[in-house]
Design an enzyme around this catalytic site. Structure first.
Site, PDB file in Angstrom:
ATOM      1  N   ASN A 130       0.847  -1.194   0.000  1.00 59.94           N
ATOM      2  CA  ASN A 130       0.000   0.000   0.000  1.00 59.94           C
ATOM      3  C   ASN A 130       0.878   1.238   0.000  1.00 59.94           C
ATOM      4  O   ASN A 130       2.110   1.138   0.046  1.00 59.94           O
ATOM      5  CB  ASN A 130      -0.980  -0.011   1.178  1.00 59.94           C
ATOM      6  CG  ASN A 130      -0.255  -0.029   2.503  1.00 59.94           C
ATOM      7  OD1 ASN A 130       0.484   0.890   2.833  1.00 59.94           O
ATOM      8  ND2 ASN A 130      -0.460  -1.089   3.271  1.00 59.94           N
TER       9      ASN A 130
ATOM     10  N   LYS B 268       9.347 -16.950  -9.947  1.00 56.19           N
ATOM     11  CA  LYS B 268       8.578 -15.861 -10.554  1.00 56.19           C
ATOM     12  C   LYS B 268       7.398 -16.435 -11.365  1.00 56.19           C
ATOM     13  O   LYS B 268       7.594 -17.356 -12.169  1.00 56.19           O
ATOM     14  CB  LYS B 268       9.519 -15.059 -11.464  1.00 56.19           C
ATOM     15  CG  LYS B 268       8.885 -13.826 -12.026  1.00 56.19           C
ATOM     16  CD  LYS B 268       9.859 -13.080 -12.923  1.00 56.19           C
ATOM     17  CE  LYS B 268       9.087 -12.069 -13.734  1.00 56.19           C
ATOM     18  NZ  LYS B 268       9.827 -11.586 -14.876  1.00 56.19           N
TER      19      LYS B 268
ATOM     20  N   PHE C  77      -5.146   4.142  14.353  1.00 50.49           N
ATOM     21  CA  PHE C  77      -5.392   5.119  13.292  1.00 50.49           C
ATOM     22  C   PHE C  77      -6.486   4.557  12.406  1.00 50.49           C
ATOM     23  O   PHE C  77      -6.550   3.346  12.187  1.00 50.49           O
ATOM     24  CB  PHE C  77      -4.117   5.338  12.451  1.00 50.49           C
ATOM     25  CG  PHE C  77      -3.169   6.314  13.073  1.00 50.49           C
ATOM     26  CD1 PHE C  77      -2.434   5.964  14.199  1.00 50.49           C
ATOM     27  CD2 PHE C  77      -3.005   7.586  12.532  1.00 50.49           C
ATOM     28  CE1 PHE C  77      -1.569   6.868  14.786  1.00 50.49           C
ATOM     29  CE2 PHE C  77      -2.142   8.494  13.108  1.00 50.49           C
ATOM     30  CZ  PHE C  77      -1.417   8.132  14.247  1.00 50.49           C
TER      31      PHE C  77
ATOM     32  N   ASP D   8      -4.662  -6.310   5.206  1.00 54.12           N
ATOM     33  CA  ASP D   8      -5.635  -7.218   5.826  1.00 54.12           C
ATOM     34  C   ASP D   8      -5.588  -8.610   5.203  1.00 54.12           C
ATOM     35  O   ASP D   8      -6.028  -9.577   5.811  1.00 54.12           O
ATOM     36  CB  ASP D   8      -7.051  -6.634   5.674  1.00 54.12           C
ATOM     37  CG  ASP D   8      -7.243  -5.407   6.553  1.00 54.12           C
ATOM     38  OD1 ASP D   8      -6.764  -5.423   7.705  1.00 54.12           O
ATOM     39  OD2 ASP D   8      -7.846  -4.422   6.093  1.00 54.12           O
TER      40      ASP D   8
ATOM     41  N   LYS E  13     -14.135   1.225  14.870  1.00 51.68           N
ATOM     42  CA  LYS E  13     -12.835   0.570  15.119  1.00 51.68           C
ATOM     43  C   LYS E  13     -12.373   0.788  16.554  1.00 51.68           C
ATOM     44  O   LYS E  13     -11.782  -0.095  17.171  1.00 51.68           O
ATOM     45  CB  LYS E  13     -11.777   1.106  14.139  1.00 51.68           C
ATOM     46  CG  LYS E  13     -12.026   0.623  12.719  1.00 51.68           C
ATOM     47  CD  LYS E  13     -11.080   1.246  11.709  1.00 51.68           C
ATOM     48  CE  LYS E  13     -11.528   0.875  10.294  1.00 51.68           C
ATOM     49  NZ  LYS E  13     -10.724   1.503   9.240  1.00 51.68           N
TER      50      LYS E  13
END
Ligand code: CTP
Length: 420
Positions: free
Chosen positions: A228, A307, A341, A297, A355
């Site tokens: 991310n 590969k 966060f 997640d 949360k």
């Protein structure tokens, strides 16, 4: 066009650089050079010991300012009194700081120009101890450092590595670039306040603070991963601020390109599972956890040994759940203050409140990552902090380093109320 150097927050600042008699005095020359390039005025004070290692001429040439070597010399450059530099300074940096200097400063002695300036100034003072490991670890040196910290001095922890005396260990002066960066970060954070006499808060001394930062990489094969866009800036800012406030800081960092803040113990991890294991190893005796990391997640069910080669048609990946680290910490919570966060792109407060409850947190820092000036990769952030007591505090756009201190104010408050 404005240059990168001119944009530095050290531009125009008067920096008094104290150089004491250690072999690392040569590194102070590069500190001067870097500060000058950033547009700062550098006033060097050398102790007698320092003059055995580097000449006054070198610093005079580098700083383009007179160099003070003797308190009793006829003053020709500054406005007479021996405390002129103490008044002029925006910040004082002593690098390298020998054990002898630290001992004198800790006793409030003023027997040369440097100790006199340090005693007389109201500016923030940074000391960067550099010496042989045994001297650094000696209980007397450590007590002196503790005393200096208690009086608001900022101690820049020495680095570990090969020392000039042939041994290896703690006591090496950090690189000039790092010393300069400590000053920049200090001015960036606004920690110096309007009144230069406001010294660094030391409200986390004796506390262990665990911070996670950055994203995770979940490998697909030896060359590809799912990741991310987290850069780790928020978590690194929290770790740095916590260390400056005196905490024993462990920073569990995903793969990011940031330098370790001074005085922080860093544990590098790659995957969510590795982050989970590292965090749980540290958790039991931790006082506060600030979980700024963007944890994946899901991970690919299979990690190909070779590969993956392309074939005709589509490729389907099966993903399996990673552990929810913070939820697990919430379930195992004892004395720890937990801060999460919530990076959201819609219904920010509603999701964040969910949360906070689900993960049994004390606070959650909610931010809208769809804004350009907040969230991933930005240097600024704009958040609302939700408390378990139902409070919602909105904060304006500010630097991540300033926000780090706001989060830690909440943490320190919770710790002092006996939440830990
Ligand atoms: N977190 C964690 N472990 C995970 C996922 C998230 O510890 N596997 C932590 C993050 O570090 C953050 C908080 O939980 O402090 C919220 O993370 P976020 O990704 O916003 O929430 P999720 O729980 O993953 O929920 P969702 O994906 O539904 O938004």
């Amino acid at each position: 066009m404005e240059t990168a150097e001119a944009a530095s927050n050290l531009s125009g600042k008067h920096i008094v650089l104290g150089v004491t008699g250690g072999i690392a005095a040569y590194k102070a020359v590069e500190v001067v050079s870097r500060l000058k390039k950033l547009g700062a005025h550098v006033h060097v004070i050398m102790t007698r010991g320092a003059q055995n290692f580097v000449t006054e001429l070198t610093f005079r040439e580098m700083s383009d300012e007179p160099v003070i070597t003797d308190m009793w010399a006829k003053v020709t450059h500054y406005h007479v009194e021996h405390i002129a530099l103490a008044k002029l300074a925006d910040v004082v940096l002593v690098a390298p700081a020998t054990a002898n200097f630290l001992a004198k400063a800790a006793c409030g002695m003023a027997d040369d120009m440097l100790t006199t300036t340090v005693l007389a100034t109201k500016a923030p003072i940074f000391v960067a101890p550099a010496m042989n490991t045994a001297m650094y670890e000696n209980a007397m040196t450590q007590e002196n450092l503790e005393r200096l910290r208690a009086h608001g001095f900022h101690v820049i922890e020495p680095a570990s590595g090969q020392l000039a005396c042939g041994t290896s260990g703690s006591g090496r002066l950090p690189e000039p670039v790092e010393l300069v960066s400590v000053l920049e970060q200090f001015f960036d954070s606004g920690a110096q306040g309007a009144d230069a006499s406001v010294r660094q808060k030391r409200d986390l001394v004796g506390r262990k603070v665990l911070v996670t930062a950055g994203g995770t990489h979940e490998p697909l094969d030896p060359v590809r991963y799912l990741g991310n866009r987290s850069t780790g800036k928020m978590g690194f800012a929290v770790a740095e601020a916590a260390a400056q406030r005196g905490a024993d800081v462990v920073l569990v960092a995903g793969p990011v390109g940031l330098a370790t803040p001074v005085g922080v113990r860093r544990v590098d991890v790659l995957t969510a599972q590795e982050m989970h294991d590292a965090v749980l190893r540290e958790y039991a005796d931790t006082d506060a956890v600030i979980k700024a990391a963007a944890v994946a997640d899901y991970r690919p069910k299979e990690r190909a040994g070779q590969k993956i080669k392309k074939k005709d048609g589509s490729l389907f990946l099966e993903l399996v759940r990673n552990p929810d680290i913070l939820k697990e910490l919430g379930e195992k919570k004892q004395q720890q203050v937990l801060v999460g966060f919530a990076a959201e792109t819609e219904r920010v407060l509603e999701y964040a409140a969910g949360k906070l409850k689900k993960k049994n947190l004390d606070f959650i820092v909610a931010n809208d990552v769809s804004r350009k000036d907040a969230g991933f990769s930005a240097d600024t952030n704009c958040v609302t902090i939700l408390g378990r007591d139902g409070t919602h505090t909105e904060h304006p756009l500010m630097s991540k380093r300033a926000l780090a201190d706001i989060i830690l104010d909440r943490v320190a408050g919770a710790l002092s109320q006996g939440r830990a």
